[in-house]
Scaffold this motif. Structure first.
Motif, PDB file in Angstrom:
ATOM      1  N   ILE A  31      53.851  59.322  60.226  1.00 38.42           N
ATOM      2  CA  ILE A  31      53.950  60.532  59.413  1.00 38.42           C
ATOM      3  C   ILE A  31      53.291  61.687  60.163  1.00 38.42           C
ATOM      4  O   ILE A  31      52.569  61.473  61.140  1.00 38.42           O
ATOM      5  CB  ILE A  31      53.285  60.351  58.025  1.00 38.42           C
ATOM      6  CG1 ILE A  31      51.772  60.152  58.180  1.00 38.42           C
ATOM      7  CG2 ILE A  31      53.918  59.189  57.266  1.00 38.42           C
ATOM      8  CD1 ILE A  31      51.031  60.111  56.843  1.00 38.42           C
ATOM      9  N   SER A  64      51.476  64.255  47.305  1.00 35.96           N
ATOM     10  CA  SER A  64      50.165  64.805  47.645  1.00 35.96           C
ATOM     11  C   SER A  64      49.105  63.719  47.510  1.00 35.96           C
ATOM     12  O   SER A  64      49.334  62.678  46.872  1.00 35.96           O
ATOM     13  CB  SER A  64      49.824  65.966  46.725  1.00 35.96           C
ATOM     14  OG  SER A  64      49.574  65.496  45.409  1.00 35.96           O
ATOM     15  N   ILE A  65      47.956  63.973  48.095  1.00 37.20           N
ATOM     16  CA  ILE A  65      46.866  62.990  48.046  1.00 37.20           C
ATOM     17  C   ILE A  65      46.476  62.695  46.602  1.00 37.20           C
ATOM     18  O   ILE A  65      46.356  61.539  46.191  1.00 37.20           O
ATOM     19  CB  ILE A  65      45.666  63.496  48.866  1.00 37.20           C
ATOM     20  CG1 ILE A  65      46.025  63.499  50.365  1.00 37.20           C
ATOM     21  CG2 ILE A  65      44.433  62.632  48.610  1.00 37.20           C
ATOM     22  CD1 ILE A  65      45.022  64.174  51.243  1.00 37.20           C
ATOM     23  N   PHE A  92      52.146  66.128  53.898  1.00 38.83           N
ATOM     24  CA  PHE A  92      52.568  65.109  54.863  1.00 38.83           C
ATOM     25  C   PHE A  92      54.065  64.852  54.728  1.00 38.83           C
ATOM     26  O   PHE A  92      54.616  64.817  53.629  1.00 38.83           O
ATOM     27  CB  PHE A  92      51.809  63.803  54.621  1.00 38.83           C
ATOM     28  CG  PHE A  92      50.338  63.880  54.914  1.00 38.83           C
ATOM     29  CD1 PHE A  92      49.857  63.561  56.177  1.00 38.83           C
ATOM     30  CD2 PHE A  92      49.438  64.294  53.941  1.00 38.83           C
ATOM     31  CE1 PHE A  92      48.494  63.630  56.456  1.00 38.83           C
ATOM     32  CE2 PHE A  92      48.080  64.361  54.215  1.00 38.83           C
ATOM     33  CZ  PHE A  92      47.604  64.037  55.476  1.00 38.83           C
ATOM     34  N   LEU A 106      48.447  56.252  59.104  1.00 38.86           N
ATOM     35  CA  LEU A 106      49.881  56.404  59.358  1.00 38.86           C
ATOM     36  C   LEU A 106      50.150  57.524  60.343  1.00 38.86           C
ATOM     37  O   LEU A 106      51.041  57.427  61.202  1.00 38.86           O
ATOM     38  CB  LEU A 106      50.616  56.658  58.037  1.00 38.86           C
ATOM     39  CG  LEU A 106      50.670  55.473  57.061  1.00 38.86           C
ATOM     40  CD1 LEU A 106      51.198  55.932  55.712  1.00 38.86           C
ATOM     41  CD2 LEU A 106      51.524  54.348  57.625  1.00 38.86           C
ATOM     42  N   ALA A 107      49.367  58.595  60.253  1.00 44.65           N
ATOM     43  CA  ALA A 107      49.525  59.707  61.198  1.00 44.65           C
ATOM     44  C   ALA A 107      49.126  59.276  62.599  1.00 44.65           C
ATOM     45  O   ALA A 107      49.772  59.642  63.591  1.00 44.65           O
ATOM     46  CB  ALA A 107      48.681  60.904  60.746  1.00 44.65           C
ATOM     47  N   SER A 123      51.218  65.563  59.645  1.00 41.66           N
ATOM     48  CA  SER A 123      50.498  66.469  58.754  1.00 41.66           C
ATOM     49  C   SER A 123      50.806  67.901  59.158  1.00 41.66           C
ATOM     50  O   SER A 123      50.668  68.269  60.319  1.00 41.66           O
ATOM     51  CB  SER A 123      48.988  66.215  58.852  1.00 41.66           C
ATOM     52  OG  SER A 123      48.282  67.203  58.122  1.00 41.66           O
ATOM     53  N   LEU A 145      55.979  63.518  51.570  1.00 44.32           N
ATOM     54  CA  LEU A 145      55.240  62.475  50.870  1.00 44.32           C
ATOM     55  C   LEU A 145      54.466  63.071  49.691  1.00 44.32           C
ATOM     56  O   LEU A 145      54.174  64.271  49.675  1.00 44.32           O
ATOM     57  CB  LEU A 145      54.256  61.800  51.830  1.00 44.32           C
ATOM     58  CG  LEU A 145      54.882  61.059  53.016  1.00 44.32           C
ATOM     59  CD1 LEU A 145      53.794  60.530  53.932  1.00 44.32           C
ATOM     60  CD2 LEU A 145      55.748  59.914  52.533  1.00 44.32           C
ATOM     61  N   VAL A 173      43.529  57.210  49.803  1.00 42.21           N
ATOM     62  CA  VAL A 173      44.819  57.768  50.231  1.00 42.21           C
ATOM     63  C   VAL A 173      44.655  58.556  51.523  1.00 42.21           C
ATOM     64  O   VAL A 173      45.494  58.476  52.426  1.00 42.21           O
ATOM     65  CB  VAL A 173      45.409  58.662  49.121  1.00 42.21           C
ATOM     66  CG1 VAL A 173      46.721  59.294  49.581  1.00 42.21           C
ATOM     67  CG2 VAL A 173      45.638  57.847  47.856  1.00 42.21           C
ATOM     68  N   VAL A 174      43.564  59.310  51.640  1.00 40.74           N
ATOM     69  CA  VAL A 174      43.304  60.075  52.870  1.00 40.74           C
ATOM     70  C   VAL A 174      43.228  59.127  54.064  1.00 40.74           C
ATOM     71  O   VAL A 174      43.830  59.384  55.119  1.00 40.74           O
ATOM     72  CB  VAL A 174      41.997  60.890  52.740  1.00 40.74           C
ATOM     73  CG1 VAL A 174      41.593  61.458  54.102  1.00 40.74           C
ATOM     74  CG2 VAL A 174      42.167  62.008  51.735  1.00 40.74           C
ATOM     75  N   TYR A 223      46.772  57.808  54.851  1.00 36.88           N
ATOM     76  CA  TYR A 223      47.575  58.817  55.519  1.00 36.88           C
ATOM     77  C   TYR A 223      47.104  59.046  56.957  1.00 36.88           C
ATOM     78  O   TYR A 223      47.919  59.241  57.872  1.00 36.88           O
ATOM     79  CB  TYR A 223      47.524  60.126  54.728  1.00 36.88           C
ATOM     80  CG  TYR A 223      48.498  60.192  53.561  1.00 36.88           C
ATOM     81  CD1 TYR A 223      49.333  59.125  53.245  1.00 36.88           C
ATOM     82  CD2 TYR A 223      48.591  61.340  52.764  1.00 36.88           C
ATOM     83  CE1 TYR A 223      50.228  59.184  52.190  1.00 36.88           C
ATOM     84  CE2 TYR A 223      49.482  61.414  51.693  1.00 36.88           C
ATOM     85  CZ  TYR A 223      50.293  60.335  51.410  1.00 36.88           C
ATOM     86  OH  TYR A 223      51.184  60.395  50.357  1.00 36.88           O
ATOM     87  N   ASP A 224      45.787  59.057  57.154  1.00 36.00           N
ATOM     88  CA  ASP A 224      45.254  59.252  58.511  1.00 36.00           C
ATOM     89  C   ASP A 224      45.706  58.130  59.443  1.00 36.00           C
ATOM     90  O   ASP A 224      46.052  58.370  60.604  1.00 36.00           O
ATOM     91  CB  ASP A 224      43.722  59.307  58.481  1.00 36.00           C
ATOM     92  CG  ASP A 224      43.197  60.645  57.968  1.00 36.00           C
ATOM     93  OD1 ASP A 224      43.996  61.607  57.923  1.00 36.00           O
ATOM     94  OD2 ASP A 224      41.995  60.722  57.623  1.00 36.00           O
TER      95      ASP A 224
END
Length: 440
Positions: A42, A14-15, A50, A36-37, A44, A12, A29-30, A33-34
Motif C-alpha cells: 500500500i 481510514s485508521i 492509504f 503493508l507500506a 501513504s 483503504l 491499525v497504524v 498499515y505501516d
C-alpha cells in the motif's frame, strides 16, 4: 490484497474507521498499515490516506521446495540444503542442527552489545578486524603449534570469503589448482568462478596419494593446492605425519602454495598433523571460521599467513568489502571465546558426536551402507552404497520424499564416486533413515 480482492489505486478505510470496524485500537491499525507500506503493498499519500499500490507482486505460489530437476553438480547439495523449507530433512547438508549449538553464550554476548561503544554498532570494521579476536585466535594457534602473532591474522566475513580472497590474491584466470578427490564441493564451485583449471589427486585414508600428487605437480604445475588436513571433508580421514612431510617436501620443490582449510579443527579429539604447523606459514596458509561450531548466522572467518601476504590481502579486502568483517559479529565471537563457554560447548559436542557417529554407522551397516573410514571426529560419514547403487539416483529419489542427501560425485572432480555418499550423522533422524531405507 494478496487475493486481489482490492485493486490498484483503491482507497483503504481510514485508521479510525478500520479500528472501529475491527474493534481494535487505532495504534494497531497504524502498525498494520505501516507494515503493508514497508512491504510495498500500500501507499501513504499525505492528506489522502492509504491506497493499494499499483505494482503488486505476481499472484504465484512461492517456490520454496527444492528443484527436483536440478542437475547434480557441485552446487546441488548447497542449493537444495540452503533453500529447503523447514520441514525438509537434510542429512546431506554441511552443518549441525540448530539445537546442537550453544545459543545462550551467543545471546549473552548479544546482550552485552547493548552496552558496547556506539562505533561497534555503527562503524565499518577495521582493515584487519577486531584486535581482541585476533589476539584470541593467535593464542589458539600457538596451542596448535602455529606461531602466528595477531598481525599475521586477518579476519574475513567467513571461511568461504577467506578462500575467495586468497584465490583473488594468488591466482590468475587459466592457472591450475590441485584438489583432493573427493573434496569439499564448494572448493570446485568457487574455483570455477575464478576461471582456473582444476586437477585432482585421489585421497586415501592417510592423505593424498603421494605418488600421484608428485606426478600431478610435474605434469600440471599447479600454483595452488587446497585441502582439509584434519577431519577431511567429505571422507573424515586425517593426514598422517609421513604424508604431511612428503607433501611439504614436494611443495617446496615445485614452488606450490597450500591453503589448509581447518574449519573442522575444534571437532578433533586427538590432533592430527597440520601442514601449517609443520611449515611455519612459509608456503602454507591457514584459514578457519566458527560457522560449524558456533553459528552460521554470526559469520566471521580468518586467514593466518606470512606478513607480506597479509598486507596484500588487507588491500584486497578493502577493495572488495571495504574493511574487515562486521564488528558486531567479531565482538560476539570474541565474547564467547573468552568466557570459557566455548571450550565447554566443544567438549560436550565432541562427546555427543562420537556417540551419534557410532549409532549412525551401526544403522547404516544394517542397510549394507559401510563407512569408508572411521573418522577421528566431526559429523560426517563417507560411505559406500550396497550393490553398486548409484548415489545420484538415490539422492533424487529421496528428494521426492523431502530428504536432501549428498551423492558422491558432487565431491569428485574426476566423477569417481558414483556409489559413495556423505552422511551428516547429526541430521539423521528416524524419518530420514526410513526414507533412506525405502529409497534403497
Amino acid at each position: 490484497m494478496g487475493a486481489r480482492s482490492l485493486t490498484a489505486g483503491e482507497k483503504l478505510p481510514s485508521i479510525r474507521a478500520l479500528a472501529k470496524t475491527m474493534q481494535v485500537s487505532p495504534s494497531t491499525v497504524v502498525e498494520a498499515y505501516d507494515r503493508l507500506a514497508a512491504e510495498g503493498l500500500i501507499r501513504s499519500r499525505p492528506g489522502s490516506g492509504f491506497t493499494v499500490a499499483g505494482s503488486l507482486p505476481p499472484l504465484a505460489l512461492a517456490d520454496v521446495e527444492p528443484r527436483l530437476d536440478r542437475e547434480i553438480d557441485p552446487f546441488w547439495v548447497s542449493r537444495q540444503s540452503l533453500d529447503a523449507a523447514p520441514e525438509i530433512l537434510k542429512p546431506g547438508c554441511g552443518w549441525l542442527p540448530a539445537d546442537w549449538l550453544a545459543h545462550e553464550p551467543v545471546r549473552k554476548a548479544m546482550r552485552g552489545l547493548a552496552r558496547a561503544d556506539a562505533t561497534v554498532l555503527a562503524d565499518y570494521g577495521s582493515t584487519r578486524g577486531s584486535p581482541a579476536l585476533r589476539r584470541l585466535l593467535a593464542r589458539q594457534l600457538v596451542e596448535e603449534g602455529i606461531d602466528a602473532g595477531p598481525d599475521q591474522i586477518l579476519l574475513t566475513g567467513s571461511g568461504t570469503q577467506a578462500l575467495d580472497l586468497l584465490c583473488r590474491f594468488l591466482l590468475q584466470p587459466g592457472d591450475t589448482v590441485l584438489l583432493d578427490d573427493p573434496c569439499y564441493f564448494n572448493f570446485q564451485a568457487l574455483l570455477r568462478a575464478h576461471r582456473v583449471n582444476v586437477v585432482s589427486v585421489p585421497y586415501t585414508a592417510s592423505g593424498p596419494d603421494v605418488a600421484l600428487f608428485a606426478e600431478a605437480l610435474a605434469t600440471h604445475r599447479p600454483r595452488l593446492y587446497v585441502t582439509n588436513s584434519a577431519i577431511h571433508n567429505p571422507t573424515g580421514a586425517s593426514l598422517s605425519p609421513q604424508v604431511a612431510h612428503k607433501i611439504l617436501t614436494l611443495a617446496a620443490a615445485h614452488d606450490l602454495t597450500i591453503i589448509e582449510d581447518d574449519i573442522f579443527a575444534d571437532f578433533e579429539i586427538e590432533r592430527a598433523p597440520r601442514l601449517a604447523a609443520l611449515d611455519g606459514l612459509a608456503r602454507v596458509i591457514r584459514i578457519g571460521s566458527f560457522s560449524k561450531t558456533l553459528s552460521a548466522s554470526v559469520r566471521c572467518g580468518f586467514i593466518a599467513a606470512r606478513p607480506d601476504w597479509i598486507e596484500g590481502l588487507i588491500d584486497l579486502q578493502v577493495a572488495t568489502a571495504f574493511g574487515g568483517p562486521s564488528p558486531i559479529a567479531a565482538e560476539i565471537i570474541a565474547a564467547v571465546l573468552s568466557d570459557g563457554s566455548y571450550r565447554k560447548h566443544i567438549a560436550a559436542l565432541r562427546t555427543r558426536l562420537a556417540k551419534r557417529r557410532r549409532e549412525a554407522a551401526a544403522i547404516l551397516e544394517t542397510m549394507g551402507i559401510r563407512p569408508w573410514v572411521q573418522p577421528r571426529g566431526g559429523y560426517y560419514l563417507w560411505c559406500r552404497l550396497p550393490d553398486g547403487r548409484d548415489a545420484a539416483d538415490l539422492a533424487k529419489t529421496a528428494l521426492r520424499e523431502s530428504v536432501v542427501l549428498a551423492p558422491g560425485n558432487v565431491f569428485s572432480v574426476a566423477l569417481s564416486a558414483p556409489d559413495l555418499m556423505r552422511f551428516n550423522v547429526a541430521q539423521m533422524d528416524g524419518r530420514a533413515i526410513e526414507v533412506l531405507k525405502q529409497s534403497l
